[in-house]
Design an enzyme around this catalytic site. Sequence first.
Site, PDB file in Angstrom:
ATOM      1  N   ALA B  97     -34.090  40.465   0.571  1.00  0.00           N
ATOM      2  CA  ALA B  97     -34.666  41.164   2.104  1.00  0.00           C
ATOM      3  C   ALA B  97     -35.496  42.609   1.478  1.00  0.00           C
ATOM      4  CB  ALA B  97     -34.629  40.554   3.035  1.00  0.00           C
ATOM      5  N   GLY B 319     -34.321  32.770   4.980  1.00  0.00           N
ATOM      6  CA  GLY B 319     -33.725  33.853   6.483  1.00  0.00           C
ATOM      7  C   GLY B 319     -34.142  35.802   5.750  1.00  0.00           C
ATOM      8  N   GLU B 320     -33.209  36.289   6.652  1.00  0.00           N
ATOM      9  CA  GLU B 320     -33.375  37.733   6.003  1.00  0.00           C
ATOM     10  C   GLU B 320     -34.564  38.472   6.076  1.00  0.00           C
ATOM     11  OE1 GLU B 320     -32.064  38.708   1.806  1.00  0.00           O
ATOM     12  OE2 GLU B 320     -29.610  37.237   2.183  1.00  0.00           O
ATOM     13  N   GLY B 321     -35.767  37.427   6.849  1.00  0.00           N
ATOM     14  CA  GLY B 321     -37.010  38.796   6.544  1.00  0.00           C
ATOM     15  C   GLY B 321     -38.411  38.180   5.380  1.00  0.00           C
TER      16      GLY B 321
END
EC number: 2.4.2.21
Lengths: 350, 350
Positions: B97, B319-321
């Site tokens: 990310a 995930g992580e953005g």
Amino acid sequence: MRAPDATDVPAPDAAAAAAARERLASLATPPGALGRLGELAVWWAGVRGVPVPPAPRRVDLHVVAGDHGVVARGVSAFPAAVTPLMVRAFLDGGAAATVLARQLGVHVHTHDLAVDTDWPPGTDPALTAHKVRRGSGSIDTDDALTPEETDAALAAGAALADASVDAGADLLLVGDMGIGNTTPAAALVCALLDGDPAVLTGRGTGVDGDALARKREVVTAAVTRARDAHGDDPRRLLGGLGGADLAAMAGLCARAARRRTPVLLDGVVVTAAALAAERAAPGSAAWWAAGHRSAEPAHSPALVALGLDPLLDLGMRLGEGSGALAALPLLSSAATLLAETALLADVLPG
Amino acid sequence: MRAPDATDVPAPDAAAAAAARERLASLATPPGALGRLGELAVWWAGVRGVPVPPAPRRVDLHVVAGDHGVVARGVSAFPAAVTPLMVRAFLDGGAAATVLARQLGVHVHTHDLAVDTDWPPGTDPALTAHKVRRGSGSIDTDDALTPEETDAALAAGAALADASVDAGADLLLVGDMGIGNTTPAAALVCALLDGDPAVLTGRGTGVDGDALARKREVVTAAVTRARDAHGDDPRRLLGGLGGADLAAMAGLCARAARRRTPVLLDGVVVTAAALAAERAAPGSAAWWAAGHRSAEPAHSPALVALGLDPLLDLGMRLGEGSGALAALPLLSSAATLLAETALLADVLPG
């Protein structure tokens, strides 16, 4: 574009792709967590021929414009006179695709292959440098192009690819502009895939009711006529059903593959032309990725036949290269992720 | 995040959105041809409160990290010790990310809300400025947080939103980092939507077989326990099933809405937290857009419940953005298209 010749189309670099896949698996992410972005990075490594290629640096969009005689049959919501007006909007930078291209740093090249107009004095001569003719034959009753015109359009498209590759482009985008051009696109897909015109003929710029029924009839008649005349010869079908704009797109896509240069495809018009190019030069599609899935019903079967899974599915149906442009940042992201994400071995303690 | 109060959450600017829709219809494109990009531009006008807003100029990504006691039950493919290592990768710029954020000019703020570690001297104190605790209770048998911890985490998230808005951010992204965090996310979605844990519990970072069966059992036990204890109170369920990271995400999303600031959501963890926030403060979701559809099965029903249709569907599950970041260029493209595409009236002859 010549007849199929297996030795003619190079394959992407399998070793580079394999090295990219290995690197992908070693990144500090769970296996497969990047999904399609990971697959896209592997493809990019193969077509760029290096295990960790940089993101696209010089991207050329070729917008290929043409008119279509079949518009006289009432298959479009807009009159053919809109085509030159939209070409002018491309030159002025106000067309949607030029707006996106400007935002993304993409070079736009607009080409009149068959617009049914004469441009006023002072118009950039580059616009018409590859013009083949004005308009095309109405495909329900006549071939769109003569064989000579088809050859000229294919060669023009190849020249566009050569010019970009020689100028250092590492990625080509292709866009279309031409009132009525979803009619030849649907006809070409139906002829190449033995598809049902009643299913694969779409609303284009927005026809419905009687106009859509008419469009379906026109596509049905065109496909029957052209299959009788040309069988399944992809080059003859391009001339019989496509037009100079679609033939040039096919020539461009095929030449790009031979020049080992990747292409990000756009909507149904470009993809129909690419499908003919792949049929004529099998293996070319390995050099192409699909930017998006258009709302036009002929687009999905053409993508499936090419083995391409589009990156975006946003209900767009504009053409112009807009779907390829919208997807371009995903390719940049994929390449950057592969190049710059830490390796798991570097994150975990030794 | 307070109890539901219809007067608490402002609505986006309907007049600005209506003006944007009118402009969209007047662009030199066929009606609807921009598909979802057109709808996105209209949403952006509403949440920015002007008919022709510029593309996002200052975008903040808040990555909220936390550990989860339930990892001791064997629900993850990775040990909890990986969480602080990945947080370190965020600080070093090597996490996926952060790579995307750098490419896109997004400011990354990494927050340890509940990582089960003590950081060495010299670590940036901003990392732990909002830390609530280490880890969480194992949700199959205990609440993740006490009510006081839940309040603290919600307030921390609100403070993160306030800091970004006060610094001039016009768009917030939220990301997660924490081994095991798809377990509380699935449990929260099941509890809020009365969903079936056997269906909505996913593979997370890659569990299958016995581990996936165990994860489903844990989610089932957690949901049953928390529903018995907390009914359908979204705030209590956040504390009972979520953890300090998820509660902070919920507080951030809710406060952003109250501050009239849009949020681009990420995957199942952020969306689960957002779902709780919307339940506690109905109307908040009007300020949010969904970046992508994750491969985690609880994500889609949560998006449907929020009335959000994701922009991307690329099988990502990192995930992580990362899914929000991958979608960000589409928002910039949508805004730029609305602002810069020529009007049809200007293209057609007077």
